[in-house]
Design a protein around this motif. Structure first.
Motif, PDB file in Angstrom:
ATOM      1  N   ALA A  55     -29.035 -23.476  -2.815  1.00  0.00           N
ATOM      2  CA  ALA A  55     -28.608 -24.784  -3.324  1.00  0.00           C
ATOM      3  C   ALA A  55     -27.157 -24.727  -3.790  1.00  0.00           C
ATOM      4  O   ALA A  55     -26.366 -25.632  -3.517  1.00  0.00           O
ATOM      5  CB  ALA A  55     -29.524 -25.205  -4.467  1.00  0.00           C
ATOM      6  N   PHE A  56     -26.801 -23.625  -4.479  1.00  0.00           N
ATOM      7  CA  PHE A  56     -25.409 -23.510  -4.939  1.00  0.00           C
ATOM      8  C   PHE A  56     -24.451 -23.384  -3.762  1.00  0.00           C
ATOM      9  O   PHE A  56     -23.385 -24.008  -3.726  1.00  0.00           O
ATOM     10  CB  PHE A  56     -25.254 -22.301  -5.869  1.00  0.00           C
ATOM     11  N   GLU A  58     -24.960 -24.376  -0.759  1.00  0.00           N
ATOM     12  CA  GLU A  58     -24.948 -25.615   0.006  1.00  0.00           C
ATOM     13  C   GLU A  58     -24.107 -26.685  -0.684  1.00  0.00           C
ATOM     14  O   GLU A  58     -23.544 -27.558  -0.031  1.00  0.00           O
ATOM     15  CB  GLU A  58     -26.384 -26.095   0.167  1.00  0.00           C
ATOM     16  N   ALA A  59     -24.049 -26.600  -2.025  1.00  0.00           N
ATOM     17  CA  ALA A  59     -23.284 -27.598  -2.765  1.00  0.00           C
ATOM     18  C   ALA A  59     -21.863 -27.688  -2.243  1.00  0.00           C
ATOM     19  O   ALA A  59     -21.295 -28.785  -2.126  1.00  0.00           O
ATOM     20  CB  ALA A  59     -23.291 -27.243  -4.249  1.00  0.00           C
ATOM     21  N   ILE A  62     -21.766 -29.671   0.740  1.00  0.00           N
ATOM     22  CA  ILE A  62     -21.991 -31.071   0.398  1.00  0.00           C
ATOM     23  C   ILE A  62     -20.719 -31.714  -0.143  1.00  0.00           C
ATOM     24  O   ILE A  62     -20.402 -32.868   0.159  1.00  0.00           O
ATOM     25  CB  ILE A  62     -23.142 -31.177  -0.627  1.00  0.00           C
ATOM     26  N   TYR A  63     -19.954 -30.914  -0.935  1.00  0.00           N
ATOM     27  CA  TYR A  63     -18.687 -31.466  -1.405  1.00  0.00           C
ATOM     28  C   TYR A  63     -17.793 -31.800  -0.220  1.00  0.00           C
ATOM     29  O   TYR A  63     -17.160 -32.857  -0.168  1.00  0.00           O
ATOM     30  CB  TYR A  63     -17.964 -30.474  -2.341  1.00  0.00           C
ATOM     31  N   LEU A  65     -18.729 -32.540   2.733  1.00  0.00           N
ATOM     32  CA  LEU A  65     -19.281 -33.710   3.399  1.00  0.00           C
ATOM     33  C   LEU A  65     -18.906 -34.980   2.655  1.00  0.00           C
ATOM     34  O   LEU A  65     -18.530 -35.987   3.257  1.00  0.00           O
ATOM     35  CB  LEU A  65     -20.801 -33.567   3.473  1.00  0.00           C
ATOM     36  N   VAL A  66     -18.982 -34.905   1.316  1.00  0.00           N
ATOM     37  CA  VAL A  66     -18.669 -36.096   0.530  1.00  0.00           C
ATOM     38  C   VAL A  66     -17.214 -36.488   0.722  1.00  0.00           C
ATOM     39  O   VAL A  66     -16.889 -37.663   0.915  1.00  0.00           O
ATOM     40  CB  VAL A  66     -18.998 -35.839  -0.957  1.00  0.00           C
ATOM     41  N   LEU A  70     -15.924 -39.862   2.223  1.00  0.00           N
ATOM     42  CA  LEU A  70     -14.994 -40.706   1.468  1.00  0.00           C
ATOM     43  C   LEU A  70     -13.817 -41.082   2.346  1.00  0.00           C
ATOM     44  O   LEU A  70     -13.410 -42.248   2.406  1.00  0.00           O
ATOM     45  CB  LEU A  70     -14.493 -39.962   0.224  1.00  0.00           C
ATOM     46  N   VAL A  74     -14.489 -44.875   2.823  1.00  0.00           N
ATOM     47  CA  VAL A  74     -14.056 -45.499   1.578  1.00  0.00           C
ATOM     48  C   VAL A  74     -12.567 -45.820   1.588  1.00  0.00           C
ATOM     49  O   VAL A  74     -12.164 -46.943   1.338  1.00  0.00           O
ATOM     50  CB  VAL A  74     -14.427 -44.606   0.379  1.00  0.00           C
TER      51      VAL A  74
ATOM     52  N   LEU B  40     -21.215 -47.022   2.137  1.00  0.00           N
ATOM     53  CA  LEU B  40     -21.557 -46.061   1.097  1.00  0.00           C
ATOM     54  C   LEU B  40     -22.342 -46.653  -0.076  1.00  0.00           C
ATOM     55  O   LEU B  40     -23.413 -46.154  -0.409  1.00  0.00           O
ATOM     56  CB  LEU B  40     -20.274 -45.373   0.612  1.00  0.00           C
ATOM     57  N   PHE B 259     -23.872 -35.204  -6.457  1.00  0.00           N
ATOM     58  CA  PHE B 259     -23.375 -35.207  -5.082  1.00  0.00           C
ATOM     59  C   PHE B 259     -24.233 -34.380  -4.145  1.00  0.00           C
ATOM     60  O   PHE B 259     -24.282 -34.640  -2.956  1.00  0.00           O
ATOM     61  CB  PHE B 259     -21.913 -34.726  -5.054  1.00  0.00           C
ATOM     62  N   ARG B 260     -24.930 -33.364  -4.685  1.00  0.00           N
ATOM     63  CA  ARG B 260     -25.799 -32.570  -3.821  1.00  0.00           C
ATOM     64  C   ARG B 260     -26.885 -33.459  -3.226  1.00  0.00           C
ATOM     65  O   ARG B 260     -27.055 -33.522  -2.007  1.00  0.00           O
ATOM     66  CB  ARG B 260     -26.433 -31.421  -4.585  1.00  0.00           C
ATOM     67  N   VAL B 301     -35.375 -28.628  -5.211  1.00  0.00           N
ATOM     68  CA  VAL B 301     -34.161 -27.958  -5.698  1.00  0.00           C
ATOM     69  C   VAL B 301     -33.595 -28.692  -6.908  1.00  0.00           C
ATOM     70  O   VAL B 301     -33.228 -28.064  -7.902  1.00  0.00           O
ATOM     71  CB  VAL B 301     -33.117 -27.871  -4.557  1.00  0.00           C
TER      72      VAL B 301
ATOM     73  N   ALA C   3     -15.355 -47.588  -5.275  1.00  0.00           N
ATOM     74  CA  ALA C   3     -15.519 -47.523  -3.816  1.00  0.00           C
ATOM     75  C   ALA C   3     -16.791 -46.788  -3.445  1.00  0.00           C
ATOM     76  O   ALA C   3     -17.381 -47.023  -2.402  1.00  0.00           O
ATOM     77  CB  ALA C   3     -14.312 -46.826  -3.191  1.00  0.00           C
TER      78      ALA C   3
END
Lengths: 75, 325, 239
Positions: A55-56, A58-59, A62-63, A65-66, A70, A74, B40, B259-260, B301, C3
Motif C-alpha cells: 500500500a505504501f 503503491e501510494a 497513485i500520487y 496518477l493523481v 490533474l 483539471v 473529476l 488520494f490512495r 488496506v 478543481a
C-alpha cells in the motif's frame, strides 16, 4: 507547442514515477514470499505487513496518477 | 451441466456484443462505443442546491453514497436479525460479512492487543463502507445511464425505441459534431475526493484521539519533543526535528489516505470505460474481475492502515524512543 | 482544491454520513458479530469441556464394566467348578453303587453258576460211574459185583472209603479246610470228610481237572490225593 499537446506529454511523463512503485511492490512481494516459504507459520503476520508495504509503495504510483489526472482533466 | 450452461451464456454474450458493436460480415449494427466524459468532481444532477445549502448540489456521487449507505444498513439489518434469531452461524450475505469481520478481528487482535475492542469498530466501519462504495462501481449502468445535458464537445442525439441516447455518427476526421453528453445517475462514491478526504480526516483525527486516550497529554511529546533538547545537545535537536516531522507526517497521512483510495478507484473507473470504448466485447469483463479484487483490497488496506496507525498511537512511540536512547 | 471537486459542504456531509455509518455498523454489525464470536467461543470451550467429562465418564464406565465382567467370570468359574465337583461326586456315588450292584449281581450269578455246575456234575457222577463199570466189564470180561464196583468207583472219585478218607494218614486240623473233588461229594461223603478233618469251616469245591481223588487244603498244608497229582508225580519220577 500547443498547450493541449504539452498537457498530454506532461501527463504521460508524470506516470514515469509508477516505475518505482512497480519495482517497490515487486521487492516487497518477493521478500514476503521468501519469508512465508521459509516460515509458513508466520504467513498471517507477513501477509498483513506485505499488504501494508504494498500500500505504501503503491501510494507513490497513485500520487503520479493523481498528478497525471490533474494535468489531463483539471488544468 | 451447470458449467456448460454458463459457458453457453458467455458465448452468447460475446456473439451479441460482436453483433452490436462491429460491422462483421455486414450484418452487425456497428455501434461505436462512446467513452464517457472524464470529470473529476461529482457531476451535478440538478442546479438547485440541496436543503438550500450553498454549494451542496445533488451530485451523482451523493447517489452513490446513498447506495453504499443503504447496502450497509441492509447488511446491519440482516446481521442483527440473524443474530437475534439465535443462529450460531449466519448464512448468506451476513455470513460472508461475518467471515470477513472475523478475519479482520483476528488481524486487529494480533496488532492492537488490549485496544482491540476500541479500534476494531473503526476498522470494520471503514472496510465495510469503502467496500460497499467500491463495489457499487461494478453495477452495470453506472457511468452510462443518466441525464442528457448540453455539452459543447459532445455527440448527437438519437432515438432508439423508447430510449434517447447519444450517438457517434463516426465521421472520419475524428471531430465530434454533437452538442450533448450524459450526466450519469450513479457514480461510485469512492471516486469523489470529498468522500475519501472525509474518511481520511476522520481516521487521522481518531488516531490522535486514541493517542490521547492511551497516553494522556504525554502524547503531545511525540510532536513537540523538548525533553532532551537541552540534556543532549545534538540528539535533542534531532529529536525535536523528528517531532516536527511526525506532525507533518500526520498531515501527509490525510493526503495519502485520501488520494490512495481516490486514485485507485478513479483510475479503475477510467480504465473500465477506456477499455470498454476501445474493445467493447469481452475485454472489459477481465477488468471487471480486476476491479472487483482491487475494490476489496483497497477497502481492507484503508481499514488496516487506520488500524495499524491507531494501535501505534496507543503503543506510544515517544516512550519507545526514550528507551532506545 | 475546487478543481478537484473538494468543497466544505460536501466534506461535512460525508463526515456526518461517516459518523452515522460508524454508529450503525458498531451497534448493529460489530456488536452482534462480536457477541456471536464470543458465544461461539464459549460454545466451543463448553463442548470441549463436555467432551472431556464424557470421555472421563466413559473411561469410568469402561473400568466399571471390566470389573463387572471380571466378577461375573469369577462367579461363573466358581459355579462351574462347584457343578463339576458335585457332578463328579454324584458320578462317583453312582459308579460305586453301580459297581457294588454289579459285583453283587456277578457274585449271585457266579454262585448260581457254581450251584448249577455242581448239580450237573452230580447228575453226571452216576452216569460216569455206570459208564466206567461198563468199560471195566468189557475190559475184565467178567461182571464184577455191582455193589462192590460202585463202591470202588465212588472211592476213586471221592477218596472216601468205608467212612474214612483214604488219603488222610494222620489227623489233619486247621482253621479252614478246602476240599476239592473231581465230582461233587455226596452229603454222606462230606460228613465223612468233616469227621476226618477237624476244622472250623469247610469248603467243598469241584474241579474235574483233578480226575479223581481229593485235594485237601487245611491251613497252609495241601494234601494232594488226586489222580492228576498222582499222574504228575508218576510223570516226574519217570523223567
Amino acid at each position: 507547442m500547443e498547450a493541449e499537446a504539452a498537457k498530454l506529454i506532461g501527463a504521460g511523463l508524470a506516470m514515469i514515477g509508477a516505475i518505482g512503485a512497480g519495482a517497490g511492490i515487486g521487492v516487497v512481494t518477493s521478500g514476503a514470499v521468501q519469508a512465508m516459504s521459509r516460515n509458513p507459520e508466520m504467513t498471517g503476520t507477513i501477509q498483513t505487513n506485505m499488504i501494508l508495504g504494498i500500500a505504501f509503495a503503491e501510494a507513490v504510483a497513485i500520487y503520479c496518477l493523481v498528478v497525471s489526472l490533474l494535468i489531463l482533466f483539471v488544468f | 451441466m451447470k458449467r456448460v450452461w454458463a459457458r453457453w451464456v458467455v458465448l452468447a454474450a460475446i456473439i451479441l456484443g460482436l453483433f452490436l458493436f462491429t460491422g462483421f460480415f455486414g450484418i452487425g449494427l456497428g455501434i461505436k462505443p462512446i467513452m464517457p466524459h472524464v470529470y473529476l468532481p461529482g457531476e451535478k444532477l440538478s442546479e438547485t442546491p440541496l436543503f438550500g445549502i450553498a454549494g451542496l448540489y445533488p451530485t451523482n456521487t451523493l447517489v452513490g453514497l446513498l447506495l453504499a449507505d443503504i447496502v450497509v444498513i441492509l447488511i446491519a439489518i440482516g446481521v442483527s436479525r440473524g443474530v437475534k434469531s439465535g443462529k450460531t452461524v449466519l448464512t448468506g450475505i451476513s455470513g460472508a460479512v461475518e467471515a470477513l469481520l472475523e478475519m479482520l478481528h483476528g488481524i486487529t487482535e494480533g496488532t492492537a492487543g488490549k485496544w482491540t475492542k476500541q479500534i476494531f469498530p473503526w476498522f470494520a466501519t471503514i472496510t465495510l463502507l469503502v467496500l460497499a462504495a467500491n463495489w457499487s462501481g461494478l453495477i452495470p449502468g453506472n457511468e452510462t445511464v443518466g441525464l442528457i445535458h448540453h455539452y459543447d464537445h459532445g455527440y448527437d442525439l438519437k432515438q432508439v425505441g423508447p430510449i434517447t441516447t447519444i450517438w457517434d455518427e463516426g465521421t472520419d476526421d475524428g471531430e465530434h459534431h454533437g452538442e450533448y453528453a450524459i450526466v450519469p445517475f450513479l457514480r461510485p462514491v469512492s471516486t469523489d475526493l470529498n468522500f475519501t478526504f472525509a474518511l481520511a480526516i476522520v481516521a487521522v483525527v481518531m488516531i490522535q484521539v486514541f493517542g490521547f486516550r492511551s497516553q494522556g497529554l504525554g502524547y503531545l511529546t511525540k510532536f513537540w519533543n523538548t525533553k532532551t533538547l537541552f540534556s543532549k545537545p545534538i540528539f535533542g535537536v534531532i529529536d525535536f526535528g523528528v517531532g516536527i516531522l511526525e506532525l507533518v507526517s500526520e498531515i501527509s497521512k490525510v493526503l495519502s489516505f485520501a488520494f490512495r483510495l481516490f486514485g485507485n478507484m478513479f483510475a479503475g473507473a477510467v480504465l473500465l470505460f477506456v477499455i470498454g470504448s476501445l474493445v467493447p466485447v469481452f475485454a472489459q469483463s477481465m477488468f471487471y474481475l480486476l476491479e472487483f479484487f482491487i475494490g476489496l483490497i483497497q477497502a481492507i488496506v484503508f481499514g488496516m492502515l487506520t488500524m495499524v496507525f491507531m494501535s501505534q498511537a496507543t503503543q506510544g512511540h515517544g516512550e519507545h524512543h526514550e528507551e532506545a536512547h | 482544491m475546487e478543481a478537484l471537486g473538494v468543497n466544505l459542504p460536501f466534506l461535512l456531509v460525508q463526515i456526518v454520513n461517516l459518523i452515522i455509518v460508524y454508529t450503525v455498523i458498531t451497534k448493529w454489525i460489530v456488536g452482534p458479530i462480536m457477541g456471536l464470536l464470543e458465544k461461539r467461543r464459549e460454545t466451543i470451550s463448553k463442548g470441549l469441556e463436555d467432551a472431556r467429562v464424557a470421555a472421563e465418564a466413559r473411561a469410568n464406565a469402561e473400568k466399571e464394566a471390566a470389573k463387572i465382567i471380571a466378577d461375573a467370570q469369577a462367579e461363573a468359574s466358581k459355579v462351574v467348578r462347584e457343578a463339576t465337583e458335585r457332578a463328579e461326586s454324584a458320578g462317583k456315588d453312582v459308579r460305586a453303587a453301580a459297581e457294588a450292584e454289579a459285583a453283587k449281581a456277578r457274585e449271585a450269578a457266579m454262585a448260581e453258576a457254581e450251584l448249577e455246575r455242581n448239580r450237573i456234575l452230580g447228575d453226571l457222577r452216576g452216569q460216569v460211574a455206570a459208564l466206567a463199570i461198563a468199560a471195566a466189564n468189557k475190559l475184565v470180561g467178567e461182571a464184577l459185583d455191582e455193589k462192590k464196583q460202585r463202591a470202588l468207583i465212588d472211592e476213586f472219585f471221592s477218596g472216601v472209603k468205608s467212612g474214612k478218607v483214604v488219603v488222610v494218614g494222620e489227623s489233619l486240623s486247621g482253621d479252614a479246610a478246602e476240599v476239592t473233588s473231581a465230582l461233587p461229594l455226596t452229603s454222606e461223603e462230606q460228613d465223612v470228610v468233616k469227621k476226618n478233618i477237624s476244622a472250623k469251616e469247610y469248603a467243598f469245591k469241584v474241579d474235574p481237572s483233578i480226575m479223581g481223588g481229593l485235594v485237601i487244603k487245611v491251613g497252609d498244608k495241601v494234601l494232594d490225593a488226586s489222580v492228576a497229582g498222582k499222574l504228575e508225580g508218576l510223570r516226574s519220577t519217570l523223567k
